[in-house]
Motif scaffolding. Structure first.
Motif, PDB file in Angstrom:
ATOM      1  N   UNK A  63      15.574   5.774 -15.268  1.00  0.00           N
ATOM      2  CA  UNK A  63      14.815   6.857 -14.443  1.00  0.00           C
ATOM      3  C   UNK A  63      15.778   7.109 -13.091  1.00  0.00           C
ATOM      4  N   UNK A  64      16.637   5.923 -12.684  1.00  0.00           N
ATOM      5  CA  UNK A  64      17.291   6.262 -11.516  1.00  0.00           C
ATOM      6  C   UNK A  64      18.650   7.114 -12.011  1.00  0.00           C
ATOM      7  N   UNK A  65      18.627   7.394 -13.304  1.00  0.00           N
ATOM      8  CA  UNK A  65      19.637   8.322 -13.756  1.00  0.00           C
ATOM      9  C   UNK A  65      19.038   9.656 -14.369  1.00  0.00           C
ATOM     10  N   UNK A  66      17.810   9.784 -14.248  1.00  0.00           N
ATOM     11  CA  UNK A  66      16.861  10.943 -14.523  1.00  0.00           C
ATOM     12  C   UNK A  66      16.549  11.012 -15.988  1.00  0.00           C
ATOM     13  N   UNK A  67      16.627   9.727 -16.669  1.00  0.00           N
ATOM     14  CA  UNK A  67      16.358   9.604 -18.067  1.00  0.00           C
ATOM     15  C   UNK A  67      15.010   8.786 -18.210  1.00  0.00           C
ATOM     16  N   UNK A  68      14.870   8.468 -19.443  1.00  0.00           N
ATOM     17  CA  UNK A  68      13.793   7.377 -19.819  1.00  0.00           C
ATOM     18  C   UNK A  68      13.930   6.702 -21.057  1.00  0.00           C
ATOM     19  N   UNK A  69      13.166   5.807 -21.427  1.00  0.00           N
ATOM     20  CA  UNK A  69      13.269   5.123 -22.592  1.00  0.00           C
ATOM     21  C   UNK A  69      13.398   5.794 -23.842  1.00  0.00           C
ATOM     22  N   UNK A  70      12.925   6.962 -23.685  1.00  0.00           N
ATOM     23  CA  UNK A  70      12.818   7.969 -24.877  1.00  0.00           C
ATOM     24  C   UNK A  70      14.266   8.425 -25.156  1.00  0.00           C
ATOM     25  N   UNK A  93       7.989  -2.771 -29.307  1.00  0.00           N
ATOM     26  CA  UNK A  93       7.585  -1.439 -29.988  1.00  0.00           C
ATOM     27  C   UNK A  93       6.520  -0.529 -29.137  1.00  0.00           C
ATOM     28  N   UNK A  94       6.117  -1.182 -28.146  1.00  0.00           N
ATOM     29  CA  UNK A  94       5.152  -0.635 -27.126  1.00  0.00           C
ATOM     30  C   UNK A  94       5.935   0.530 -26.474  1.00  0.00           C
ATOM     31  N   UNK A  95       7.093   0.246 -26.225  1.00  0.00           N
ATOM     32  CA  UNK A  95       7.833   1.193 -25.250  1.00  0.00           C
ATOM     33  C   UNK A  95       8.514   2.435 -25.839  1.00  0.00           C
ATOM     34  N   UNK A  96       8.361   2.601 -27.256  1.00  0.00           N
ATOM     35  CA  UNK A  96       8.876   3.704 -27.881  1.00  0.00           C
ATOM     36  C   UNK A  96       7.843   4.239 -28.760  1.00  0.00           C
ATOM     37  N   UNK A  97       7.713   5.638 -28.827  1.00  0.00           N
ATOM     38  CA  UNK A  97       6.772   6.494 -29.555  1.00  0.00           C
ATOM     39  C   UNK A  97       7.165   5.961 -31.245  1.00  0.00           C
ATOM     40  N   UNK A  98       5.925   5.446 -31.742  1.00  0.00           N
ATOM     41  CA  UNK A  98       5.992   5.269 -33.189  1.00  0.00           C
ATOM     42  C   UNK A  98       7.005   6.194 -34.140  1.00  0.00           C
TER      43      UNK A  98
END
Length: 132
Positions: A63-70, A93-98
């Motif tokens: 997020x500091x770089x304007x992004x996300x885990x996605x 697995x909770x941190x990504x879209x299935x």
């Protein structure tokens, strides 16, 4: 051109390296463990909690770089005991879209720096500003 930065919320690396290297296309984040986090020591030995704390820190760094885990396209995971992979996966697995999981390698590394059980390294696609 690449920039080499350290996350100001984390202790300075104890090795000759940077927390993050950012170029025009990617964000590379060095292996992160709960030992690297100021609030992580109490979680050592609990694979689920270590994974949760590291994933939250990675999310914040992206997020500091304007992004996300996605935006993550590749993950390298080191576990001190591969028998704990199901515990790790149940949180990871909770941190990504299935169905949209990054490419991943997971290896057993009996000794991880600082006594942690989990170390996670990521490579994420950089979100570039829209051209006008």
């Amino acid at each position: 051109m690449a920039t080499f930065t350290n996350d100001p919320t984390l202790p300075a690396p104890s090795f000759p390296g940077s927390h993050m290297v950012v170029d025009d296309h990617y964000v590379f984040i060095s292996g992160l463990t709960v030992d690297d986090l100021s609030n992580g020591h109490s979680a050592q030995g609990d694979v689920k909690e270590e994974t949760r704390l590291v994933m939250r820190a990675l999310s914040r760094m992206l997020e500091m770089e304007g992004g996300s885990l996605a935006d993550i396209v590749r993950v390298d995971i080191h576990l001190t005991d591969l028998h704990n992979i199901q515990e790790l996966d149940s949180v990871y697995a909770e941190y990504f879209e299935p169905g949209r999981y990054p490419a991943r390698t997971c290896t057993e590394s009996p000794t991880i720096c600082g006594g942690s059980s989990v170390e996670i390294t990521v490579m994420a696609k950089r979100q570039l500003p829209a051209t006008q």
